[in-house]
Motif scaffolding. Structure first.
Motif, PDB file in Angstrom:
ATOM      1  N   GLY A 101       0.859  -1.353  -0.194  1.00  0.00           N
ATOM      2  CA  GLY A 101       0.033   0.291   0.033  1.00  0.00           C
ATOM      3  C   GLY A 101       0.930   1.396   0.144  1.00  0.00           C
ATOM      4  N   SER A 102       0.468   2.166  -0.879  1.00  0.00           N
ATOM      5  CA  SER A 102       1.253   3.633  -0.589  1.00  0.00           C
ATOM      6  C   SER A 102       1.387   4.205   1.015  1.00  0.00           C
ATOM      7  N   ASP A 103       0.532   3.531   1.724  1.00  0.00           N
ATOM      8  CA  ASP A 103       0.525   4.353   3.291  1.00  0.00           C
ATOM      9  C   ASP A 103       1.616   3.415   4.093  1.00  0.00           C
ATOM     10  N   GLU A 104       2.205   2.887   3.268  1.00  0.00           N
ATOM     11  CA  GLU A 104       3.609   1.682   3.953  1.00  0.00           C
ATOM     12  C   GLU A 104       5.199   2.598   3.174  1.00  0.00           C
TER      13      GLU A 104
ATOM     14  N   ASN B  61      -6.446  15.723  -3.407  1.00  0.00           N
ATOM     15  CA  ASN B  61      -7.012  15.497  -1.783  1.00  0.00           C
ATOM     16  C   ASN B  61      -8.044  13.938  -1.137  1.00  0.00           C
ATOM     17  N   ASN B  62      -7.800  13.192   0.101  1.00  0.00           N
ATOM     18  CA  ASN B  62      -9.520  12.808   0.495  1.00  0.00           C
ATOM     19  C   ASN B  62      -9.178  13.121   1.529  1.00  0.00           C
ATOM     20  N   PRO B  63     -10.093  13.859   2.156  1.00  0.00           N
ATOM     21  CA  PRO B  63     -11.213  13.850   2.154  1.00  0.00           C
ATOM     22  C   PRO B  63     -12.521  14.734   0.980  1.00  0.00           C
TER      23      PRO B  63
ATOM     24  N   LEU C  64       3.861  14.185  -2.594  1.00  0.00           N
ATOM     25  CA  LEU C  64       2.807  14.270  -3.584  1.00  0.00           C
ATOM     26  C   LEU C  64       1.767  13.113  -3.588  1.00  0.00           C
ATOM     27  N   ASP C  65       1.176  13.221  -2.946  1.00  0.00           N
ATOM     28  CA  ASP C  65       0.480  11.841  -2.763  1.00  0.00           C
ATOM     29  C   ASP C  65      -0.469  11.812  -4.039  1.00  0.00           C
ATOM     30  N   ALA C  66      -0.203  11.250  -4.691  1.00  0.00           N
ATOM     31  CA  ALA C  66      -1.785  11.216  -6.037  1.00  0.00           C
ATOM     32  C   ALA C  66      -2.055  10.083  -6.082  1.00  0.00           C
ATOM     33  N   ALA C  67      -3.361   9.644  -5.176  1.00  0.00           N
ATOM     34  CA  ALA C  67      -3.962   8.333  -5.157  1.00  0.00           C
ATOM     35  C   ALA C  67      -4.618   8.360  -5.882  1.00  0.00           C
ATOM     36  N   TYR C  68      -5.067   9.530  -6.484  1.00  0.00           N
ATOM     37  CA  TYR C  68      -6.196   9.875  -7.377  1.00  0.00           C
ATOM     38  C   TYR C  68      -6.314   9.512  -8.507  1.00  0.00           C
ATOM     39  N   ALA C  69      -5.322   9.809  -8.800  1.00  0.00           N
ATOM     40  CA  ALA C  69      -4.305  10.551  -9.983  1.00  0.00           C
ATOM     41  C   ALA C  69      -5.342  10.039 -11.570  1.00  0.00           C
TER      42      ALA C  69
ATOM     43  N   ARG D 123       1.463   6.911  -5.798  1.00  0.00           N
ATOM     44  CA  ARG D 123       0.171   6.179  -5.836  1.00  0.00           C
ATOM     45  C   ARG D 123      -0.158   4.531  -5.532  1.00  0.00           C
ATOM     46  N   THR D 124      -1.949   4.489  -5.742  1.00  0.00           N
ATOM     47  CA  THR D 124      -1.860   3.499  -5.039  1.00  0.00           C
ATOM     48  C   THR D 124      -2.365   2.736  -6.158  1.00  0.00           C
ATOM     49  N   PHE D 125      -2.700   0.972  -6.027  1.00  0.00           N
ATOM     50  CA  PHE D 125      -3.655   0.654  -6.909  1.00  0.00           C
ATOM     51  C   PHE D 125      -4.738   0.287  -5.820  1.00  0.00           C
ATOM     52  N   SER D 126      -5.004   0.531  -5.057  1.00  0.00           N
ATOM     53  CA  SER D 126      -6.319   0.298  -4.501  1.00  0.00           C
ATOM     54  C   SER D 126      -7.473   1.480  -4.871  1.00  0.00           C
ATOM     55  N   LYS D 127      -6.845   2.549  -5.687  1.00  0.00           N
ATOM     56  CA  LYS D 127      -8.353   2.847  -5.266  1.00  0.00           C
ATOM     57  C   LYS D 127      -8.915   2.609  -7.267  1.00  0.00           C
ATOM     58  N   ILE D 128      -8.595   3.256  -8.357  1.00  0.00           N
ATOM     59  CA  ILE D 128      -8.822   3.506  -9.684  1.00  0.00           C
ATOM     60  C   ILE D 128      -8.812   1.177 -10.281  1.00  0.00           C
TER      61      ILE D 128
ATOM     62  N   ALA E  55      -5.510  -5.559  -2.040  1.00  0.00           N
ATOM     63  CA  ALA E  55      -3.929  -7.001  -1.817  1.00  0.00           C
ATOM     64  C   ALA E  55      -2.994  -6.116  -1.616  1.00  0.00           C
ATOM     65  N   ARG E  56      -3.380  -4.866  -1.631  1.00  0.00           N
ATOM     66  CA  ARG E  56      -2.489  -3.464  -0.427  1.00  0.00           C
ATOM     67  C   ARG E  56      -1.056  -3.232  -1.575  1.00  0.00           C
ATOM     68  N   LEU E  57      -1.453  -2.192  -2.329  1.00  0.00           N
ATOM     69  CA  LEU E  57      -0.118  -2.435  -3.211  1.00  0.00           C
ATOM     70  C   LEU E  57       0.144  -0.744  -3.726  1.00  0.00           C
TER      71      LEU E  57
HETATM   72  C1  LIG Z   1      -6.796   5.393  -0.117  1.00  0.00           C
HETATM   73  C2  LIG Z   1      -5.486   6.732   0.254  1.00  0.00           C
HETATM   74  C3  LIG Z   1      -4.323   5.478   0.553  1.00  0.00           C
HETATM   75  C4  LIG Z   1      -4.070   5.345   0.304  1.00  0.00           C
HETATM   76  O1  LIG Z   1      -3.541   4.316   0.321  1.00  0.00           O
HETATM   77  P1  LIG Z   1      -3.250   2.588  -0.065  1.00  0.00           P
HETATM   78  O2  LIG Z   1      -2.103   2.535  -0.936  1.00  0.00           O
HETATM   79  O3  LIG Z   1      -3.916   1.845  -0.082  1.00  0.00           O
HETATM   80  O4  LIG Z   1      -2.166   2.559   1.225  1.00  0.00           O
HETATM   81  C5  LIG Z   1      -3.323   7.163   0.113  1.00  0.00           C
HETATM   82  N1  LIG Z   1      -3.806   8.573   0.382  1.00  0.00           N
HETATM   83  C6  LIG Z   1      -4.875   8.486   0.199  1.00  0.00           C
HETATM   84  C7  LIG Z   1      -4.484  10.484  -0.317  1.00  0.00           C
HETATM   85  C8  LIG Z   1      -5.743   7.838   0.203  1.00  0.00           C
HETATM   86  O5  LIG Z   1      -7.310   8.283  -0.128  1.00  0.00           O
END
Ligand SMILES: *Cc1c(COP(=O)(O)O)cnc(C)c1O
Length: 366
Positions: A87-90, A159-161, A186-191, A216-221, A227-229
């Motif tokens: 996950g990008s959290d890590e 940004n989330n939320p 720069l956290d682009a989780a929703y890029a 970036r993350t595989f958790s959204k789109i 899977a945590r990636l």
């Molecule tokens: C969901 C989210 C993450 C976490 O993503 P993971 O890859 O599942 O850890 C990170 N940043 C933002 C802004 C999010 O909304």
């Protein structure tokens, strides 16, 4: 009796509360609380994980070589500067532990993603939240919050939320206003969801210097939250640090296989973006027509503002009564709001109907 004591800053952490997935007594729920993509996991990724299961006695490739190549090819990036994470959290946590710590400060915006706050406290950083304007990060306020001890600045974009997005020029202005020794993340989780041409997830800034990282993350789109990636694109010296501190097998074999397959799923991102554009607009329109304030969003969710915490709570209860789970926002300092993920068409319709009925039945004094 003397108990073992953690570092004091850790006791100031409120545990992260994830989106709920169950309502007691309700069999079929619609989960719109964690911004998971609307379409489930990509079919090719499910197959890849099933195939990977038969090799589960093997350690994964700790370097995530094939996945980094696939990410690099897909997004036009140098695989050497990509680091994958659980996950990008890590990766966010490692960046903060590696560059922050006791005696340092981390700057984020007031309603920024909560993991920066949690990981910042874990590391012992003082976390400073810069005020926002119209629920949007304010570059001037963030720069004003920076002091001599600041080592890290975090911006979720979008940004989330809140769903707010800063255009590339504003992000560049933020970078240019920061000292060179400050790491900008720069956290682009929703890029992938963003269609505004003024947006850039941060690639150019990563490549232009040695002090900006994009996550970036595989958790959204890509629909792979379970899977945590996630991955980071970083200047070589920062990628080197992440590779020193991450677990040697931090991404498991099923996630590696799923990520590669998800990137190869034909039309997945295009279909998801088209659906999101259409239904985010309809959801927002439907809620506004019912008298609810909805903030403009660039992600796969909307922030619905009910004016008071009591009304938001009542709205949440009304949704739950129909099996609909959304996210309460008290932890983000927005107790008057609910965050609602853009789900499938039918699910969006259910939310609009439930909240329209709620607003009819609970007129403005609630
Ligand atoms: C969901 C989210 C993450 C976490 O993503 P993971 O890859 O599942 O850890 C990170 N940043 C933002 C802004 C999010 O909304």
């Amino acid at each position: 009796m003397t108990l073992p004591q953690p570092r004091p800053s850790i006791l100031s952490i409120e545990p992260y509360v994830g989106g709920e997935s169950k309502i007691p007594g309700v069999n079929r729920v619609v989960k719109l609380s964690s911004n998971e993509g609307a379409f489930g996991p990509p079919p090719g990724a499910v197959e890849a994980m099933a195939a990977a299961a038969r090799e589960m006695h093997r350690y994964p490739d700790g370097g995530a070589t094939a996945l980094r190549r696939a990410i690099g090819a897909r997004f036009g990036l140098d695989p050497e500067r990509i680091v994958c994470g659980n996950g990008s959290d890590e990766l966010i946590q490692h960046l903060i532990l590696a560059y922050g710590g006791e005696g340092t400060e981390l700057v984020m915006s007031a309603h920024g993603f909560i993991m920066y706050d949690i990981s910042g406290r874990y590391a012992g950083c003082r976390v400073i939240k810069a005020p926002e304007r119209n629920l949007t990060a304010d570059v001037d306020a963030m720069l004003a919050a920076v002091g001599p001890r600041t080592k890290l600045v975090f911006l979720a974009n979008p940004n989330n939320p809140t769903g707010a997005m800063l255009p590339a020029a504003e992000v560049a202005r933020l970078r240019n206003g920061l000292r060179e020794d400050i790491l900008l993340v720069l956290d682009a989780a929703y890029a992938e969801y963003v269609t505004d041409p003024a947006y850039d997830p941060g690639v150019a800034l990563v490549e232009a210097g040695t002090n900006t990282v994009m996550t970036r993350t595989f958790s959204k789109i890509f629909g792979l939250g379970g899977a945590r990636l996630g991955w980071a694109y970083a200047p070589a010296p920062v990628a080197d640090i992440l590779n020193r501190v991450r677990g040697p097998f931090n991404v498991n074999a099923a996630a590696l296989a799923a990520g590669i397959a998800a990137l190869a799923e034909p039309g997945w991102v295009e279909r998801s973006v088209a659906h999101n554009e259409a239904w985010r607009a309809r959801l927002a329109e439907g809620l506004r027509a019912a008298g609810i304030t909805v903030h403009p969003s660039h992600g796969n969710f909307v922030l619905a503002d009910f004016g008071t915490p009591a009304r938001a709570k009542a709205a949440d209860a009304a949704l739950r009564g129909r099996g609909l789970i959304v996210r309460a926002m008290g932890a983000y300092g927005l107790p008057q709001a609910l965050r609602i993920t853009v789900g499938q068409a039918e699910e969006c319709g259910m939310v609009i109907e439930a909240l329209s009925a709620f607003m009819r039945d609970a007129p403005s004094h609630g």
